[in-house]
Write a protein that holds these residues in place. Sequence first.
Motif, short mmCIF file in Angstrom:
data_model
loop_
_atom_site.label_atom_id
_atom_site.label_comp_id
_atom_site.label_asym_id
_atom_site.label_seq_id
_atom_site.Cartn_x
_atom_site.Cartn_y
_atom_site.Cartn_z
N ARG A 30 -36.27 -51.46 -1.76
CA ARG A 30 -36.05 -51.90 -0.39
C ARG A 30 -35.78 -53.40 -0.38
NH1 ARG A 30 -35.40 -47.23 0.23
NH2 ARG A 30 -36.34 -45.73 2.12
N GLY A 31 -34.70 -54.13 -0.59
CA GLY A 31 -34.58 -55.37 -0.74
C GLY A 31 -35.18 -55.66 -2.00
N LYS A 32 -36.04 -56.71 -2.23
CA LYS A 32 -36.73 -57.06 -3.75
C LYS A 32 -37.85 -56.14 -3.91
CE LYS A 32 -39.65 -60.47 -1.63
NZ LYS A 32 -40.20 -61.94 -1.64
N HIS A 33 -38.28 -55.15 -3.06
CA HIS A 33 -39.56 -54.58 -3.27
C HIS A 33 -38.99 -53.19 -3.85
CE1 HIS A 33 -41.82 -57.42 -0.84
NE2 HIS A 33 -40.68 -56.95 0.17
N VAL A 34 -40.04 -52.72 -5.23
CA VAL A 34 -39.61 -51.71 -5.99
C VAL A 34 -40.93 -50.96 -5.87
CG1 VAL A 34 -38.99 -50.98 -8.20
CG2 VAL A 34 -37.97 -52.99 -7.16
N VAL A 35 -40.70 -49.36 -6.05
CA VAL A 35 -41.76 -48.57 -6.08
C VAL A 35 -41.47 -47.43 -6.94
CG1 VAL A 35 -43.50 -47.24 -4.82
CG2 VAL A 35 -42.76 -49.22 -3.72
N SER A 36 -42.31 -47.19 -7.66
CA SER A 36 -42.25 -45.95 -8.54
C SER A 36 -43.50 -45.05 -8.44
CB SER A 36 -42.01 -45.90 -10.05
OG SER A 36 -41.65 -44.86 -10.80
N HIS A 37 -43.48 -43.80 -8.33
CA HIS A 37 -44.76 -43.10 -8.27
C HIS A 37 -44.98 -41.94 -8.82
CE1 HIS A 37 -48.14 -41.62 -4.92
NE2 HIS A 37 -48.70 -42.16 -6.18
N PRO A 38 -45.22 -42.06 -10.26
CA PRO A 38 -44.83 -40.73 -11.17
C PRO A 38 -46.33 -39.91 -10.98
CG PRO A 38 -45.81 -42.95 -12.24
CD PRO A 38 -45.39 -43.30 -11.03
N LEU A 39 -45.79 -38.85 -11.41
CA LEU A 39 -47.03 -37.59 -11.62
C LEU A 39 -46.97 -37.20 -13.10
CD1 LEU A 39 -46.27 -35.32 -8.45
CD2 LEU A 39 -47.46 -37.78 -8.42
N ALA A 40 -48.23 -36.92 -13.53
CA ALA A 40 -48.45 -36.33 -14.73
C ALA A 40 -49.97 -35.90 -15.00
CB ALA A 40 -48.02 -37.41 -16.05
N GLY A 41 -49.98 -34.71 -15.35
CA GLY A 41 -51.42 -34.25 -15.53
C GLY A 41 -51.73 -33.32 -14.16
N SER A 42 -51.78 -31.98 -14.32
CA SER A 42 -51.69 -31.17 -13.14
C SER A 42 -52.88 -29.92 -13.34
CB SER A 42 -50.48 -30.44 -13.03
OG SER A 42 -49.42 -31.74 -12.76
N ILE A 43 -53.29 -29.39 -12.06
CA ILE A 43 -54.02 -28.37 -11.97
C ILE A 43 -53.72 -27.31 -10.94
CG2 ILE A 43 -56.07 -29.25 -10.85
CD1 ILE A 43 -57.81 -27.57 -12.96
N PRO A 44 -53.74 -26.14 -11.00
CA PRO A 44 -53.30 -25.29 -9.63
C PRO A 44 -54.34 -25.41 -8.72
CG PRO A 44 -52.64 -23.97 -11.61
CD PRO A 44 -53.52 -25.31 -12.25
N ARG A 45 -53.90 -25.55 -7.50
CA ARG A 45 -54.77 -25.48 -6.25
C ARG A 45 -55.61 -24.00 -6.10
NH1 ARG A 45 -53.45 -28.53 -1.14
NH2 ARG A 45 -55.64 -28.06 -0.92
N SER A 46 -56.55 -23.87 -5.46
CA SER A 46 -57.54 -22.68 -5.11
C SER A 46 -57.28 -22.54 -3.57
CB SER A 46 -58.80 -22.73 -5.78
OG SER A 46 -59.41 -21.57 -5.13
N PRO A 47 -57.18 -21.27 -3.12
CA PRO A 47 -57.27 -20.80 -1.66
C PRO A 47 -58.73 -21.14 -1.03
CG PRO A 47 -57.07 -18.90 -3.12
CD PRO A 47 -56.85 -20.02 -3.86
N ASP A 48 -59.80 -21.02 -2.21
CA ASP A 48 -61.19 -21.51 -1.60
C ASP A 48 -61.43 -22.72 -1.63
OD1 ASP A 48 -64.26 -21.90 -3.17
OD2 ASP A 48 -63.96 -20.43 -1.45
N PRO A 49 -61.79 -23.43 -0.59
CA PRO A 49 -61.96 -25.01 -0.28
C PRO A 49 -63.04 -25.32 -1.42
CG PRO A 49 -62.13 -23.81 1.77
CD PRO A 49 -62.07 -22.81 0.80
N ARG A 50 -64.05 -25.01 -1.71
CA ARG A 50 -65.02 -25.36 -2.61
C ARG A 50 -64.47 -25.33 -4.22
NH1 ARG A 50 -71.00 -22.97 -1.19
NH2 ARG A 50 -71.20 -24.11 0.74
N GLU A 51 -63.51 -24.43 -4.31
CA GLU A 51 -62.90 -24.41 -5.89
C GLU A 51 -61.87 -25.11 -5.78
OE1 GLU A 51 -61.81 -23.36 -9.71
OE2 GLU A 51 -63.74 -22.97 -8.56
N ASP A 52 -61.24 -25.66 -4.63
CA ASP A 52 -60.18 -26.31 -4.86
C ASP A 52 -60.68 -27.63 -5.09
OD1 ASP A 52 -57.18 -26.60 -4.48
OD2 ASP A 52 -57.72 -27.51 -2.33
N LYS A 53 -61.70 -27.98 -4.25
CA LYS A 53 -62.08 -29.40 -4.48
C LYS A 53 -62.75 -29.60 -5.93
CE LYS A 53 -65.65 -32.60 -2.65
NZ LYS A 53 -66.89 -32.66 -1.61
#
Length: 394
Positions: free
Chosen positions: A202-225
């Motif tokens: 956007r004009g002179k402003h540049v952003v990149s937001h890479p993702l790497a390193g993952s784990i599946p989520r859990s339906p159980d809130p405590r386990e998810d956290k």
Amino acid sequence: MNQTTPVRPDMFCPLLDDYRCGDFFFGTAHGRLLARDTLARIRRPVDAQLAAEVTTSLRTAREGGHDNPVAVGALPFHAGQDSNLHIPLTVARSAAAGIAPAPRPTGRGVLAVSRLPEPEQYAAGVARAVAAIRAGHARKIVLARALDITPADPVDPAEVLAHLVHHDPHAFGFAVSVTPRDTTSAHRTLVGASPELLLSRRGKHVVSHPLAGSIPRSPDPREDKARAQSLQASAKDHDEHSHVTEGIAAALLPHCRKLHVPAAPSVVRTATMWHLATRITAELRSPDTSSLDLALALHPTPAVCGSPLAAAHAVIAASEPFDRGLYTGMVGWCDESGDGEWAVTIRCAEINHRNVRLFAGAGIVADSCPESELAETSAKFQTMLNALGLPNTL
């Protein structure tokens, strides 16, 4: 003809409700773009001249009377394959509005499934990649697999897109018409919800937001956290992530100044996964460098290929029994001023009426476990399986 179509202020779900198969759609929680019909098509191999051809095509469109022309579409993973870009006749933009969740699609039966490769073959490929990394031939290798599914009922890309945008509004929801290379090929639509920003300018402003390193989520809130916390503490995932941030910073440096790379990644979530993420910001050196110039300089990042790129490419070519096509390429837009936004083409599926191909991949490093990487790809399939109303056991 003015190229910007007015958007009704009372639209409950701006632009998404107007999408029809064949259109280009790209949007997040911050805004949406819907493009329709084609003024000019840009089908050339992805190479150093592509950005210049896009700039020339945009200038020609404006000189022909099209105000604020924009190039939209997707680029493939492999350099040398044709781009899938065009300049549309009409473009509508809107700020995204809050929308209620869409219901889960009605469950579809499945007539046939083909796994490319079979799960045990994928795990064996991961083991070979780990051995290559430990032998010093590479530092990171991203291996993908695909599911070819024949549903019992036809699939409407518009319904799939609506589900993705409603259920993961912070992702980059997209739909791209995949132009057949010949008249005998069936029309396909690439639909997805990417969590990963490759490059925004956007004009002179540049952003990149890479993702790497993952784990599946859990339906159980405590386990998810707990899973999010374990990802944040994982040395293996931080190692995988560091290859990506270092590669992106090095690629941006010749084009940017005031480059800022946070010392440590944060943890972000999608509907199905937790990811390590780093928001990289910079200031453009020259206003002549477009968002597409920058995106091409970054692509493919180690997040979708590996490091070093040539060594990772070689392992991918020997391991994956399918052509990635647009998967792990980039999708987005660029206007005549050079502004634009490009997302990494992941969490997606190619849809052709009664045939669907899903993709998922995982980053392999020295400490990777084949069974864990296989489980990660299975979890990543869930985004599209849910949107398609297909069984999550595939």
